[in-house]
Design a protein around this motif. Structure first.
Motif, PDB file in Angstrom:
ATOM      1  N   SER A   1      15.634  41.760 -16.906  1.00 20.64           N
ATOM      2  CA  SER A   1      14.722  42.176 -15.839  1.00 20.64           C
ATOM      3  C   SER A   1      13.664  43.151 -16.347  1.00 20.64           C
ATOM      4  O   SER A   1      13.982  44.266 -16.790  1.00 20.64           O
TER       5      SER A   1
ATOM      6  N   ALA B   1      15.541  40.333 -22.643  1.00 25.64           N
ATOM      7  CA  ALA B   1      16.118  39.093 -23.160  1.00 25.64           C
ATOM      8  C   ALA B   1      17.331  38.675 -22.339  1.00 25.64           C
ATOM      9  O   ALA B   1      17.932  39.484 -21.623  1.00 25.64           O
ATOM     10  N   ASP B   2      17.670  37.396 -22.472  1.00 24.67           N
ATOM     11  CA  ASP B   2      18.879  36.860 -21.879  1.00 24.67           C
ATOM     12  C   ASP B   2      20.041  37.187 -22.831  1.00 24.67           C
ATOM     13  O   ASP B   2      20.004  36.802 -24.003  1.00 24.67           O
ATOM     14  N   VAL B   3      21.022  37.894 -22.328  1.00 21.96           N
ATOM     15  CA  VAL B   3      22.111  38.361 -23.189  1.00 21.96           C
ATOM     16  C   VAL B   3      22.839  37.189 -23.857  1.00 21.96           C
ATOM     17  O   VAL B   3      23.180  37.255 -25.037  1.00 21.96           O
TER      18      VAL B   3
ATOM     19  N   ARG C   1      30.065  55.975 -17.909  1.00 26.88           N
ATOM     20  CA  ARG C   1      28.893  56.360 -18.713  1.00 26.88           C
ATOM     21  C   ARG C   1      29.202  57.633 -19.489  1.00 26.88           C
ATOM     22  O   ARG C   1      28.820  57.787 -20.644  1.00 26.88           O
TER      23      ARG C   1
ATOM     24  N   PHE D   1      23.005  44.204 -20.667  1.00 27.86           N
ATOM     25  CA  PHE D   1      22.839  44.308 -19.213  1.00 27.86           C
ATOM     26  C   PHE D   1      22.615  45.789 -18.845  1.00 27.86           C
ATOM     27  O   PHE D   1      23.334  46.345 -18.029  1.00 27.86           O
TER      28      PHE D   1
ATOM     29  N   PRO E   1      27.971  43.038 -17.270  1.00 26.70           N
ATOM     30  CA  PRO E   1      27.168  41.973 -16.670  1.00 26.70           C
ATOM     31  C   PRO E   1      27.170  42.017 -15.144  1.00 26.70           C
ATOM     32  O   PRO E   1      27.997  42.706 -14.555  1.00 26.70           O
TER      33      PRO E   1
HETATM   34  N1  SAH Z   1      25.054  48.675 -16.795  1.00 30.38           N
HETATM   35  C1  SAH Z   1      24.090  48.891 -15.750  1.00 30.38           C
HETATM   36  C2  SAH Z   1      24.280  47.958 -14.578  1.00 30.38           C
HETATM   37  C3  SAH Z   1      24.225  46.499 -14.942  1.00 30.38           C
HETATM   38  S1  SAH Z   1      23.835  45.461 -13.606  1.00 30.38           S
HETATM   39  C4  SAH Z   1      24.121  50.347 -15.313  1.00 30.38           C
HETATM   40  O1  SAH Z   1      24.925  51.111 -15.850  1.00 30.38           O
HETATM   41  O2  SAH Z   1      23.349  50.738 -14.446  1.00 30.38           O
HETATM   42  C5  SAH Z   1      23.585  43.940 -14.374  1.00 30.38           C
HETATM   43  C6  SAH Z   1      22.242  43.801 -15.089  1.00 30.38           C
HETATM   44  O3  SAH Z   1      22.258  42.558 -15.760  1.00 30.38           O
HETATM   45  C7  SAH Z   1      21.005  43.780 -14.220  1.00 30.38           C
HETATM   46  O4  SAH Z   1      20.128  44.778 -14.636  1.00 30.38           O
HETATM   47  C8  SAH Z   1      20.373  42.393 -14.446  1.00 30.38           C
HETATM   48  O5  SAH Z   1      18.959  42.437 -14.504  1.00 30.38           O
HETATM   49  C9  SAH Z   1      20.934  42.025 -15.776  1.00 30.38           C
HETATM   50  N2  SAH Z   1      21.086  40.591 -16.071  1.00 30.38           N
HETATM   51  C10 SAH Z   1      21.574  39.628 -15.279  1.00 30.38           C
HETATM   52  N3  SAH Z   1      21.684  38.469 -15.962  1.00 30.38           N
HETATM   53  C11 SAH Z   1      21.262  38.710 -17.233  1.00 30.38           C
HETATM   54  C12 SAH Z   1      21.155  37.947 -18.424  1.00 30.38           C
HETATM   55  N4  SAH Z   1      21.545  36.656 -18.440  1.00 30.38           N
HETATM   56  N5  SAH Z   1      20.704  38.542 -19.524  1.00 30.38           N
HETATM   57  C13 SAH Z   1      20.320  39.831 -19.509  1.00 30.38           C
HETATM   58  N6  SAH Z   1      20.421  40.624 -18.431  1.00 30.38           N
HETATM   59  C14 SAH Z   1      20.876  40.068 -17.297  1.00 30.38           C
END
Ligand code: SAH
Length: 396
Positions: free
Chosen positions: A251, A278-280, A211, A227, A301
């Motif tokens: 989420s 949204a769904d990525v 980060r 994500f 992800p």
């Molecule tokens: N980058 C984040 C951690 C990611 S964890 C950090 O730095 O804290 C993975 C995330 O992907 C979770 O929040 C989960 O809700 C999300 N996720 C899982 N499947 C997904 C999808 N198909 N589309 C969008 N988000 C998704």
């Protein structure tokens, strides 16, 4: 104590200090053992090798606590191992004094099935194996002694417990809720940690260093954080001077905490942040249709492959998101892309991303190989511990 006798030759992995004993390595169990009980491990010829936790429900039938076959596995053992884990972290300058810190990283800290994350004055524990589950009280007491933290919360609700025949367990092991929001500082940002209901123990501590890297790279760039969970990368991008940060997650609760985190850092320019529930997989395609371009994209992800058996399906999913992200990058753009699947090696991940670049018609160069932070160490004898791997790419 019962003795686990290995098949001829199967002592080799133990002699190489690998902590897992699969069902196929085991000839027989002499004596009786209940799930989680400590057993002696011996070669086919009867040579004592180790002491391990018995887990009859799992394909990993036993996990080694100690490679010293004479070491007693008791409360004092856990106290020693927990104290040693804490001391290793205190000795590393980038970790000393972190408010959010992984204290115990399971096998790589000599404690299979035990995860412990510290958030300020609260420790959140996750026990994922029959052996770890059995020693709950000793582990909690050892964490209390090693850290002085008076609040220990258990979040043993991970799916993997099912493979061990264990029910989910959550609740306070020591102390109780204070009613206050739990907020840690990470890389200068205030971050709320929902350890009751958030993912894992509430926060992804493994990305701390990465980060910070995003803060260094984000200046004047248009950033897309896929994500995003609770916006760890997004806030660093804003702090680093990004022109705009679009953050995406499926989420709702994660995005609610993400917005809360932005509010907890009033020095950031909130007008530059946009949130997308949204769904990525679908949204990356939509964005392409709308002609959007980004100068820095983060792809972090969830685990797509829970075991090596799912590696192929996972590989397709990784390829898909990387392909579509690469297409959205402006010339000279950066892609920070990760896999946290244990079944996908760093080498395989690089091949998958190379395939994605080829199909996207983009020339991409590796600027940096990325990994988890130092409080998520990898024991050289246990390469499976290297779950998080990433690439920072620059495209033409
Ligand atoms: N980058 C984040 C951690 C990611 S964890 C950090 O730095 O804290 C993975 C995330 O992907 C979770 O929040 C989960 O809700 C999300 N996720 C899982 N499947 C997904 C999808 N198909 N589309 C969008 N988000 C998704």
């Amino acid at each position: 104590m019962a003795t686990l006798i290995l098949h001829p030759g199967k002592e080799k992995s133990v002699l190489r200090r690998h902590p897992w004993l699969f069902s196929g390595a085991i000839a027989q169990l002499d004596g009786r053992a209940r799930p989680g009980d400590t057993v002696d491990v011996a070669s086919h010829e009867g040579r004592p090798l180790a002491r391990a936790a018995w887990s009859p429900a799992s394909q990993i039938r036993a996990r080694i606590w100690s490679f010293d076959p004479a070491e007693t596995i008791d409360h004092a053992f856990f106290k020693r191992r927990v104290a040693a884990s804490a001391a290793r972290r205190a000795a590393l300058p980038e970790l000393a004094g972190q408010q959010g810190l992984r204290l115990i990283h399971a096998e790589s800290d000599g404690l299979p099935g035990v995860i412990a994350d510290r958030y300020g004055d609260t420790v959140v524990v996750q026990l994922t194996t029959a052996g770890a589950d059995k020693w709950r009280a000793a582990i909690a007491d050892s964490l209390h002694k090693a850290t002085g933290c008076a609040r220990i919360f258990e979040r043993s609700d991970a799916e993997v417990r099912k493979l061990e025949g264990l029910e989910p367990v959550t609740g306070w092991l020591l102390g109780e809720a204070s009613g206050d929001e739990l907020v840690i500082e990470e890389n200068g940002m205030n971050m709320a940690v929902d350890f009751f209901a958030g993912h894992k123990t509430g926060f992804y501590l493994d990305q701390r260093e990465n980060r910070r890297r995003v803060a260094e790279l984000a200046r004047d760039r248009r950033v897309l954080n896929c994500f995003c969970y609770t916006a760890g990368f997004s806030l660093q991008a804003l702090a680093g001077g990004a022109r705009e940060v679009v953050s995406m997650d499926s989420s709702g609760p994660a995005l609610a905490t993400a917005r809360r985190n932005l509010a907890l850092n009033p020095q950031l320019d909130a007008a530059r942040a946009t949130w997308l529930e949204a769904d990525v997989f679908a949204e990356l395609r939509n964005l392409r249709g709308s002609g959007e371009k980004y100068e820095l994209i983060v792809l972090d992800p969830p685990k797509f492959a829970h075991t090596a058996a799912h590696a192929e399906r996972a590989a397709r999913a990784y390829k898909d998101i990387n392909l579509h992200a690469l297409r959205l990058l402006a010339p000279g753009g950066l892609l920070m892309t990760y896999s946290c699947s244990g079944g996908i090696t760093a080498e395989l991940f690089q091949k998958i991303v190379a395939g994605a670049a080829l199909d996207a018609g983009r020339t991409a160069r590796i600027v940096q190989h990325l990994q988890g932070a130092a409080d998520h160490p990898v024991d050289l004898a246990f390469p499976e511990g290297e779950y998080l791997k990433g690439l920072l790419l620059q495209v033409d």
